[in-house]
Design an enzyme around this catalytic site. Structure first.
Site, PDB file in Angstrom:
ATOM      1  N   PHE A  11      27.264  -0.546  21.662  1.00  0.00           N
ATOM      2  CA  PHE A  11      26.809  -0.663  23.051  1.00  0.00           C
ATOM      3  C   PHE A  11      27.087  -2.070  23.606  1.00  0.00           C
ATOM      4  O   PHE A  11      27.905  -2.241  24.520  1.00  0.00           O
ATOM      5  CB  PHE A  11      25.322  -0.278  23.092  1.00  0.00           C
ATOM      6  CG  PHE A  11      24.559  -0.740  24.283  1.00  0.00           C
ATOM      7  CD1 PHE A  11      25.048  -0.513  25.566  1.00  0.00           C
ATOM      8  CD2 PHE A  11      23.346  -1.392  24.126  1.00  0.00           C
ATOM      9  CE1 PHE A  11      24.343  -0.947  26.683  1.00  0.00           C
ATOM     10  CE2 PHE A  11      22.628  -1.812  25.233  1.00  0.00           C
ATOM     11  CZ  PHE A  11      23.130  -1.605  26.498  1.00  0.00           C
ATOM     12  N   THR A  35      27.213   3.251  14.253  1.00  0.00           N
ATOM     13  CA  THR A  35      26.582   3.630  15.522  1.00  0.00           C
ATOM     14  C   THR A  35      27.497   3.340  16.708  1.00  0.00           C
ATOM     15  O   THR A  35      27.112   3.590  17.850  1.00  0.00           O
ATOM     16  CB  THR A  35      25.245   2.883  15.724  1.00  0.00           C
ATOM     17  OG1 THR A  35      25.481   1.482  15.531  1.00  0.00           O
ATOM     18  CG2 THR A  35      24.199   3.367  14.746  1.00  0.00           C
ATOM     19  N   TYR A 143      15.229  -4.464   9.102  1.00  0.00           N
ATOM     20  CA  TYR A 143      15.905  -5.032  10.282  1.00  0.00           C
ATOM     21  C   TYR A 143      15.361  -6.437  10.576  1.00  0.00           C
ATOM     22  O   TYR A 143      16.116  -7.399  10.662  1.00  0.00           O
ATOM     23  CB  TYR A 143      15.667  -4.104  11.465  1.00  0.00           C
ATOM     24  CG  TYR A 143      16.361  -4.508  12.742  1.00  0.00           C
ATOM     25  CD1 TYR A 143      17.728  -4.336  12.909  1.00  0.00           C
ATOM     26  CD2 TYR A 143      15.638  -5.041  13.811  1.00  0.00           C
ATOM     27  CE1 TYR A 143      18.366  -4.681  14.101  1.00  0.00           C
ATOM     28  CE2 TYR A 143      16.262  -5.391  15.002  1.00  0.00           C
ATOM     29  CZ  TYR A 143      17.628  -5.206  15.140  1.00  0.00           C
ATOM     30  OH  TYR A 143      18.233  -5.555  16.321  1.00  0.00           O
TER      31      TYR A 143
HETATM   32  P1  NAD Z   1      24.791  -0.619  18.455  1.00  0.00           P
HETATM   33  O1  NAD Z   1      24.191   0.152  17.344  1.00  0.00           O
HETATM   34  O2  NAD Z   1      25.305   0.122  19.647  1.00  0.00           O
HETATM   35  O3  NAD Z   1      25.986  -1.517  17.933  1.00  0.00           O
HETATM   36  C1  NAD Z   1      26.080  -2.010  16.620  1.00  0.00           C
HETATM   37  C2  NAD Z   1      27.523  -1.920  16.186  1.00  0.00           C
HETATM   38  O4  NAD Z   1      27.638  -2.446  14.855  1.00  0.00           O
HETATM   39  C3  NAD Z   1      28.033  -0.471  16.141  1.00  0.00           C
HETATM   40  O5  NAD Z   1      29.296  -0.388  16.727  1.00  0.00           O
HETATM   41  C4  NAD Z   1      28.088  -0.166  14.641  1.00  0.00           C
HETATM   42  O6  NAD Z   1      29.028   0.824  14.307  1.00  0.00           O
HETATM   43  C5  NAD Z   1      28.403  -1.535  14.071  1.00  0.00           C
HETATM   44  N1  NAD Z   1      28.009  -1.687  12.660  1.00  0.00           N
HETATM   45  C6  NAD Z   1      26.811  -1.378  12.106  1.00  0.00           C
HETATM   46  N2  NAD Z   1      26.823  -1.666  10.794  1.00  0.00           N
HETATM   47  C7  NAD Z   1      28.063  -2.181  10.522  1.00  0.00           C
HETATM   48  C8  NAD Z   1      28.684  -2.654   9.340  1.00  0.00           C
HETATM   49  N3  NAD Z   1      28.037  -2.668   8.157  1.00  0.00           N
HETATM   50  N4  NAD Z   1      29.965  -3.092   9.427  1.00  0.00           N
HETATM   51  C9  NAD Z   1      30.646  -3.070  10.603  1.00  0.00           C
HETATM   52  N5  NAD Z   1      30.092  -2.628  11.755  1.00  0.00           N
HETATM   53  C10 NAD Z   1      28.806  -2.193  11.711  1.00  0.00           C
HETATM   54  O7  NAD Z   1      23.687  -1.680  18.898  1.00  0.00           O
HETATM   55  P2  NAD Z   1      23.690  -2.767  20.071  1.00  0.00           P
HETATM   56  O8  NAD Z   1      22.514  -2.504  20.918  1.00  0.00           O
HETATM   57  O9  NAD Z   1      25.030  -2.880  20.688  1.00  0.00           O
HETATM   58  O10 NAD Z   1      23.374  -4.089  19.245  1.00  0.00           O
HETATM   59  C11 NAD Z   1      24.380  -5.037  18.919  1.00  0.00           C
HETATM   60  C12 NAD Z   1      23.742  -6.215  18.199  1.00  0.00           C
HETATM   61  O11 NAD Z   1      22.761  -6.814  19.051  1.00  0.00           O
HETATM   62  C13 NAD Z   1      23.046  -5.828  16.906  1.00  0.00           C
HETATM   63  O12 NAD Z   1      23.270  -6.848  15.949  1.00  0.00           O
HETATM   64  C14 NAD Z   1      21.593  -5.797  17.297  1.00  0.00           C
HETATM   65  O13 NAD Z   1      20.741  -6.087  16.211  1.00  0.00           O
HETATM   66  C15 NAD Z   1      21.516  -6.868  18.362  1.00  0.00           C
HETATM   67  N6  NAD Z   1      20.395  -6.638  19.286  1.00  0.00           N
HETATM   68  C16 NAD Z   1      20.472  -5.677  20.254  1.00  0.00           C
HETATM   69  C17 NAD Z   1      19.385  -5.470  21.098  1.00  0.00           C
HETATM   70  C18 NAD Z   1      19.415  -4.449  22.204  1.00  0.00           C
HETATM   71  O14 NAD Z   1      18.403  -4.281  22.875  1.00  0.00           O
HETATM   72  N7  NAD Z   1      20.502  -3.781  22.489  1.00  0.00           N
HETATM   73  C19 NAD Z   1      18.219  -6.231  20.931  1.00  0.00           C
HETATM   74  C20 NAD Z   1      18.163  -7.171  19.916  1.00  0.00           C
HETATM   75  C21 NAD Z   1      19.267  -7.389  19.110  1.00  0.00           C
END
Ligand code: NAD
Ligand code: UDP
Length: 310
Positions: A11, A35, A143
């Site tokens: 995302f 994801t 997490y």
């Molecule tokens: P998301 O799940 O859409 O994106 C995460 C991405 O990481 C996905 O494309 C997934 O396939 C990839 N991924 C997961 N495990 C992996 C691995 N072992 N190797 C390679 N790729 C891997 O989530 P998001 O909302 O886009 O979040 C992105 C980052 O921002 C994350 O690190 C998340 O912890 C952090 N974050 C997001 C939010 C939010 O509200 N969206 C809040 C706090 C932190």
């Protein structure tokens, strides 16, 4: 610049790709598609400045790049709890692999940390100097503690090896390209309302969150990465705070339809309140402040979900 984004098919990562490509950079996405989705980035496949590599951050990797954004990690509670050991490994070993690469390349490296490092906070709103209130052995710990350990690694590589780090703590962010089955609250409520299903409020719905629209957050990412004054940790999010009941009512009003609100069991360790103090972000990010009010961002997100679910 040539820029590596781990988790770039997800995302947030896919929106970051769009912005960096539009700025004229070369972008390499490393993602295992746990994801993330190719559809999020497929419009970039024909661009010669864009590359996608299917790979796991747990396994070492080498690229010649100027900057690294480390976003790889499932972010929604159902997804990160699906395989909790893998989640911790992703945060910890992913951080080590990114930091090792950044050290060798002398590249700047960005860590997508989270408001979850504050746990169920006893200080409100949360400032960066608050150490948090985190259960180390609960269902969310894979997490929360994984992200806390990643922060530790970032600051130790910075102190010990002079690695050029930027650590951002992201508060709940929403927008187009979230998965319909993502499991986070905004996507759940919107998808339920569009389908005419019950809106599932966990617990009494009095717990609060502060929701940031994705474009505002990505603007913050890029400003933070490209300033030289502050390595972090830096809160990034929208301080507008709402209860989950208020969110459910707002989504119902905007989507229309006949869904009714039902209450389900509150998951364990669910934080009761969350709001970022963004004083530091305003100071270091050239007056950055979120521009998109909740209802405007929700309208855009609803329009996207209408294309995803019937
Ligand atoms: P998301 O799940 O859409 O994106 C995460 C991405 O990481 C996905 O494309 C997934 O396939 C990839 N991924 C997961 N495990 C992996 C691995 N072992 N190797 C390679 N790729 C891997 O989530 P998001 O909302 O886009 O979040 C992105 C980052 O921002 C994350 O690190 C998340 O912890 C952090 N974050 C997001 C939010 C939010 O509200 N969206 C809040 C706090 C932190
Ligand atoms: N939540 C809810 N209904 C849902 C999904 C989540 O009431 O269908 C609640 C959840 O209990 C939490 C808040 O919404 O209090 C935010 O949950 P989310 O999973 O989006 O993010 P996080 O808890 O990690 O902030």
């Amino acid at each position: 610049m040539r820029i590596l984004i781990t988790g770039g098919a997800g995302f947030l990562g896919s929106h970051l790709c769009d912005r960096l490509i539009a700025q004229g950079h070369d972008v390499i996405v490393l993602d295992n598609l746990f994801t993330g989705r190719k559809e999020n980035i497929s419009h970039l496949f024909s661009n010669p400045r864009f590359e996608f590599v299917r790979h796991d951050v747990i396994d070492p990797f080498k690229f010649e790049v100027d900057q690294i954004y480390n976003l790889a990690c499932p972010a929604s509670p159902p997804h990160y709890q699906y395989n909790p050991i893998k989640t911790t490994k992703t945060s910890v070993m992913g951080a080590i692999n990114c930091l090792g690469l950044a050290k060798r390349l002398k590249a700047r490296v960005f860590q997508a940390s989270t408001s979850e490092v504050y746990g169920d906070p006893e200080v409100h709103p949360q400032r960066e100097d608050y150490w948090g209130h985190v259960n180390p052995i609960g269902k969310r710990s894979c997490y929360d503690e994984g992200k806390r350990c990643a922060e530790t690694l970032f600051f130790d590589y910075h102190r010990e090896n002079k690695v050029d780090i930027r650590v951002i703590r992201i508060f709940n962010t929403y927008g187009p390209r979230m998965l319909p089955n993502d499991g986070r609250v905004v996507s759940n409520f919107i998808v339920q309302a569009i389908k005419g299903e019950d809106i599932t409020v966990y617990g009494d719905g009095q717990q609060t969150r502060s929701f940031c629209y994705v474009d505002d957050l990505v603007e913050g990412f890029i400003r933070f990465m490209n300033q030289n004054e502050f390595v972090g940790p830096l809160n990034c999010g929208n301080p507008g705070e709402f209860t989950m009941l208020e969110l459910a009512e707002t989504v119902l009003k905007l989507v229309g339809g006949r869904s009714k609100i039902v209450h389900k069991e509150l998951p364990s360790d669910d934080p009761k309140q969350r709001q970022p103090d963004i004083t530091l972000a305003k100071k270091y990010l050239d007056g950055w402040t979120p521009q998109v009010p909740l209802e405007v961002g929700l309208e855009r997100t609803i329009a996207y979900f209408r294309t995803q679910v019937g």
